[in-house]
Design a protein around this motif. Structure first.
Motif, PDB file in Angstrom:
ATOM      1  N   LYS A   1      54.230  20.123 -25.619  1.00  0.00           N
ATOM      2  CA  LYS A   1      54.543  19.631 -26.970  1.00  0.00           C
ATOM      3  C   LYS A   1      56.036  19.365 -27.130  1.00  0.00           C
ATOM      4  O   LYS A   1      56.443  18.350 -27.706  1.00  0.00           O
ATOM      5  CB  LYS A   1      54.070  20.647 -28.008  1.00  0.00           C
ATOM      6  CG  LYS A   1      52.557  20.772 -28.114  1.00  0.00           C
ATOM      7  CD  LYS A   1      52.174  21.798 -29.168  1.00  0.00           C
ATOM      8  CE  LYS A   1      50.657  21.910 -29.288  1.00  0.00           C
ATOM      9  NZ  LYS A   1      50.257  22.918 -30.316  1.00  0.00           N
TER      10      LYS A   1
ATOM     11  N   ASP B   1      42.640  22.685 -23.706  1.00  0.00           N
ATOM     12  CA  ASP B   1      44.000  22.424 -24.176  1.00  0.00           C
ATOM     13  C   ASP B   1      44.642  21.236 -23.465  1.00  0.00           C
ATOM     14  O   ASP B   1      45.729  20.817 -23.844  1.00  0.00           O
ATOM     15  CB  ASP B   1      44.873  23.672 -23.971  1.00  0.00           C
ATOM     16  CG  ASP B   1      44.524  24.777 -24.949  1.00  0.00           C
ATOM     17  OD1 ASP B   1      44.118  24.461 -26.073  1.00  0.00           O
ATOM     18  OD2 ASP B   1      44.643  25.963 -24.577  1.00  0.00           O
ATOM     19  N   ALA B   2      43.958  20.723 -22.431  1.00  0.00           N
ATOM     20  CA  ALA B   2      44.466  19.551 -21.707  1.00  0.00           C
ATOM     21  C   ALA B   2      43.772  18.301 -22.251  1.00  0.00           C
ATOM     22  O   ALA B   2      43.899  17.997 -23.440  1.00  0.00           O
ATOM     23  CB  ALA B   2      44.253  19.748 -20.207  1.00  0.00           C
TER      24      ALA B   2
ATOM     25  N   PRO C   1      49.158  16.820 -24.547  1.00  0.00           N
ATOM     26  CA  PRO C   1      48.071  17.371 -23.728  1.00  0.00           C
ATOM     27  C   PRO C   1      48.083  16.831 -22.301  1.00  0.00           C
ATOM     28  O   PRO C   1      47.716  17.544 -21.364  1.00  0.00           O
ATOM     29  CB  PRO C   1      46.805  16.935 -24.477  1.00  0.00           C
ATOM     30  CG  PRO C   1      47.240  16.677 -25.867  1.00  0.00           C
ATOM     31  CD  PRO C   1      48.634  16.133 -25.748  1.00  0.00           C
TER      32      PRO C   1
ATOM     33  N   ARG D   1      43.281  25.928 -32.819  1.00  0.00           N
ATOM     34  CA  ARG D   1      43.929  24.761 -32.212  1.00  0.00           C
ATOM     35  C   ARG D   1      43.729  23.515 -33.067  1.00  0.00           C
ATOM     36  O   ARG D   1      44.631  22.686 -33.205  1.00  0.00           O
ATOM     37  CB  ARG D   1      43.366  24.542 -30.801  1.00  0.00           C
ATOM     38  CG  ARG D   1      43.934  23.344 -30.087  1.00  0.00           C
ATOM     39  CD  ARG D   1      43.328  23.218 -28.698  1.00  0.00           C
ATOM     40  NE  ARG D   1      41.883  23.095 -28.736  1.00  0.00           N
ATOM     41  CZ  ARG D   1      41.239  21.953 -28.976  1.00  0.00           C
ATOM     42  NH1 ARG D   1      41.926  20.847 -29.243  1.00  0.00           N
ATOM     43  NH2 ARG D   1      39.924  21.907 -28.965  1.00  0.00           N
TER      44      ARG D   1
ATOM     45  N   PHE E   1      50.520  18.752 -20.090  1.00  0.00           N
ATOM     46  CA  PHE E   1      49.920  20.032 -19.700  1.00  0.00           C
ATOM     47  C   PHE E   1      48.802  19.818 -18.681  1.00  0.00           C
ATOM     48  O   PHE E   1      48.654  20.578 -17.721  1.00  0.00           O
ATOM     49  CB  PHE E   1      49.390  20.752 -20.934  1.00  0.00           C
ATOM     50  CG  PHE E   1      48.616  22.007 -20.630  1.00  0.00           C
ATOM     51  CD1 PHE E   1      49.232  23.100 -20.036  1.00  0.00           C
ATOM     52  CD2 PHE E   1      47.264  22.088 -20.915  1.00  0.00           C
ATOM     53  CE1 PHE E   1      48.521  24.254 -19.728  1.00  0.00           C
ATOM     54  CE2 PHE E   1      46.537  23.241 -20.632  1.00  0.00           C
ATOM     55  CZ  PHE E   1      47.165  24.325 -20.033  1.00  0.00           C
TER      56      PHE E   1
ATOM     57  N   VAL F   1      51.235  24.700 -22.434  1.00  0.00           N
ATOM     58  CA  VAL F   1      50.891  23.923 -23.627  1.00  0.00           C
ATOM     59  C   VAL F   1      52.107  23.704 -24.520  1.00  0.00           C
ATOM     60  O   VAL F   1      52.389  22.587 -24.962  1.00  0.00           O
ATOM     61  CB  VAL F   1      49.777  24.632 -24.418  1.00  0.00           C
ATOM     62  CG1 VAL F   1      49.506  23.899 -25.730  1.00  0.00           C
ATOM     63  CG2 VAL F   1      48.494  24.712 -23.594  1.00  0.00           C
TER      64      VAL F   1
END
Length: 660
Positions: A519, A440-441, A503, A604, A506, A515
């Protein structure tokens, strides 16, 4: 005799305190096995001295008090607890009592999910209320939180005027492990087990927190079932499935108690294979007419019993207590154990969380302890066995200096955590880099913990920004890094430069910033430069950015090391803007919900596509939802969309829409 009367009073006091910790504070201090032992002793003593039974004895109660923060809800019928069976003899005695009323009986055996009882109320097909058990008669209104649980249908598939359903809200093991890891990294107290975590999550005053914790729900009972033409428990489970509820599939029907006992023993051996925690089974008389004939005691039905698994605890020795330093600088004491098998695996480490926990349990190096796995996942020391002490045991003290970098260690006021104060601590750097490259990064495939460790040891990198200076020749000497792997890793690093601002925010591991916050901040400020210039007032004015996160962001961007890190990223060509999508904005401002299991994309990935084409990936369905993308096994969100007339698209139809 007087000693037994004093023992009764002491047991009642202990059980009432345990109930308060469990139901009101969501912080149990004793294990289920210890609670059950106290309760059984009290039941035995009260049976011996019936004149000593009082209406306020714990043996006469069902649950805990209603928290003052919640609206009270009076249940249509009391939510009674079940009597417990602890061995085959108890089950045979239950069967004997049932067969005194009917020689022929079928038993339905269901898994006993270790969670929180939740009562749901539907009117004209819509879910209007969710409530906890409370004291059995009056519960707490947790409707807003219940609505966040995806497996609870907000609209029934077949509309009926009124429907009351009972079931178990629970936290899957994977969600539990992730939540505790996140809390420990932030220096917060961890939950004792998934049941404790589920209770704490469903009783949140902020439903957004509940939604983030990924709870689930199994339904198992319908009130006034006979009025719906249902005649037994199997009818109820079938009806619940037809109405869109998730019913645990492991239930069985048996015609004699020996078959029930065999199944209980089988499930005790297999309990760890399930993705949720179970602590026993529930045995119910199937036919409602026979249930009615058997009736109730003051606190329990005579037609059902709970079989409790034996507590799975093992004895071992704490050989040492070592310190692990996480990416946020939190020092976590960890017990180095004499290796022992528990819950299906060999364990040689167990987190001790923090110094307060060590002091509360009086844990010392060299102690014999009882160990179990919280939620069958996380090894945890239950309690010390002081009677086995030799006098050689040693008290543990938190170090004044970080074991990784020898920098000062401080405990902030109001926190349980001790933190290393150095921002260049190698342990923090290592964990921070592992976080930086995670999915997620910056999503750099091929950079696992082992590779990161080797790069650090070789002096090729000192922080995550140095990854962008690596060359092909740097990578090839790395152990198990062949030519093809090195090429793939170089490409993944290069591709990550275009991940964008959200990203990256985060990835930097800013405290309290996840996360979703990444955003929101990217959308609000558009570039890293503007985010760096944001004041505390600017940040606090943004919805969903709380005071703690705002303060953390301001302090992070004040650091000289942060400025240096961002300079290195900029010089490497890393995109630090939210950017303008090159995709046609065909979903401009529209709210789109994805539900069910997808085949073509991961969740995702499809949500990123929605945003790239101008849409908003929403988590709940409303009248304002533009359309829903439904995969396999879509549940309550699909049902609600159908009820509101919201368009439903398949993955294939969505793909057609975004074709350039």
């Amino acid at each position: 005799m007087q000693d037994e009367f004093e023992r009764i009073a002491m047991l009642r006091k202990a059980l009432e305190e345990a109930n308060r910790q469990y139901y009101e504070l969501d912080q149990p201090r004793i294990t289920d096995a210890e609670y059950d032992a106290l309760m059984r002793e009290l039941l035995d003593l009260e049976a011996k001295h019936p004149d000593r039974v009082t209406p306020d004895s714990p043996t006469q109660r069902v649950g805990g008090a209603v928290a003052k923060e919640y609206t009270k809800v009076r249940h249509l019928e009391p939510l009674l607890s079940l009597d417990n069976a602890f061995d085959p003899g108890d089950l045979r005695e239950f069967d004997r009592r049932v067969r005194q009323v009917s020689a022929s009986v079928d038993y339905v055996v269901e898994l006993k999910i270790d969670g929180l009882t939740v009562a749901l109320t539907y009117e004209d097909g819509l879910m209007v209320r969710g409530a906890t058990r409370g004291d059995g008669s009056v519960g707490e209104d947790i409707t807003a939180n219940v609505r966040t649980v995806g497996s609870i249908p907000l609209r029934l598939k077949k509309t009926v005027p009124n429907l009351s359903v009972r079931g178990e809200g629970y936290m899957p093991k994977a969600s539990f492990a992730r939540l505790n890891q996140e809390r420990e990294e932030e220096g917060q107290s961890t939950f004792a087990n998934p049941r404790n975590a589920a209770a704490g999550s469903l009783r949140q005053l902020n439903s957004r927190i509940t939604a983030e914790r990924k709870l689930d729900y199994f339904a198992y009972q319908v009130l006034s079932a006979k009025e719906l033409g249902l005649h037994n428990q199997i009818d109820v489970l079938t009806y619940l499935k037809e109405q869109g509820f998730v019913v645990n599939p492991e239930y069985k029907v048996f015609s004699n108690i020996e078959e029930v006992i065999t199944y209980c023993e089988q499930m005790a051996a297999e309990r760890h294979r399930f993705p949720y925690d179970i602590d026993g089974l529930v045995i119910k008389v199937n036919e409602f007419d026979l249930q009615q004939e058997l009736g109730f005691t003051a606190k329990s039905p005579r037609w059902a019993i709970s079989y409790k698994f034996p507590a799975e605890q093992v004895e071992t020795v704490i050989e040492d207590i070592i310190i692990r330093v996480g990416r946020t600088g939190v020092l976590t004491p960890t017990a180095a154990l004499k290796a022992v098998s528990v819950a299906g695996s060999t364990v040689s480490r167990a987190t001790l969380h923090n110094l307060d926990n060590i002091r509360e349990k009086d844990i010392r190096i060299g102690d014999h302890v009882l160990l179990h796995k919280a939620g069958d996942v996380i090894p945890e020391v239950v309690r010390v066995l002081p009677e086995k002490r030799t006098g050689e045991e040693k008290l543990f003290e938190m170090p004044d200096l970080c074991p990784e970098c020898q920098s000062p260690v401080l405990r902030e006021e109001g926190e349980a955590a001790y933190r290393c104060q150095s921002i260049i601590c190698p342990a923090q750097q290592r964990e921070g880099i592992i976080h930086f490259v995670s999915r997620d990064a910056m999503s750099i495939d091929g950079l696992g913990p082992a590779v990161v460790q080797q790069l650090l040891e070789a002096g090729l990198i000192k922080d995550a920004a140095d990854l962008y200076s690596l060359t092909f020749d740097d990578l090839t000497p790395v152990e198990r890094m062949g030519k093809k792997s090195a090429e793939n890793l170089m490409k993944a690093i290069e591709d990550s430069k275009e991940r964008g601002l959200a990203p990256l925010i985060f990835a930097m591991g800013i405290r309290h910033t996840g996360v979703k916050a990444g955003k929101i901040l990217a959308q609000t400020f558009g570039s890293m430069e503007k985010l760096q210039e944001a004041t505390l007032e600017d940040l606090q004015g943004i919805p969903d950015i709380g005071p703690a996160m705002a303060e953390s962001l301001v302090q992070f961007f004040k650091l000289e090391s942060t400025a240096q890190f961002l300079t290195k990223l900029s010089e490497a060509g890393v995109n630090m803007t939210a950017g303008t999508s090159t995709k046609p904005q065909i979903f401009g401002g529209k709210s789109i919900v994805v539900t069910g299991s997808l085949e073509r994309w991961e969740r995702r990935e499809i949500e990123t596509l929605i945003e790239e084409y101008g849409g908003k990936a929403a988590s709940s369905v409303s009248k304002k939802t533009a359309f829903v993308i439904a995969g396999e096994k879509a549940g309550s969100k699909l049902v609600k969309a159908q009820g509101l007339g919201v368009p439903i698209l398949s993955e294939e139809e969505f793909e057609e829409m975004i074709k350039d």
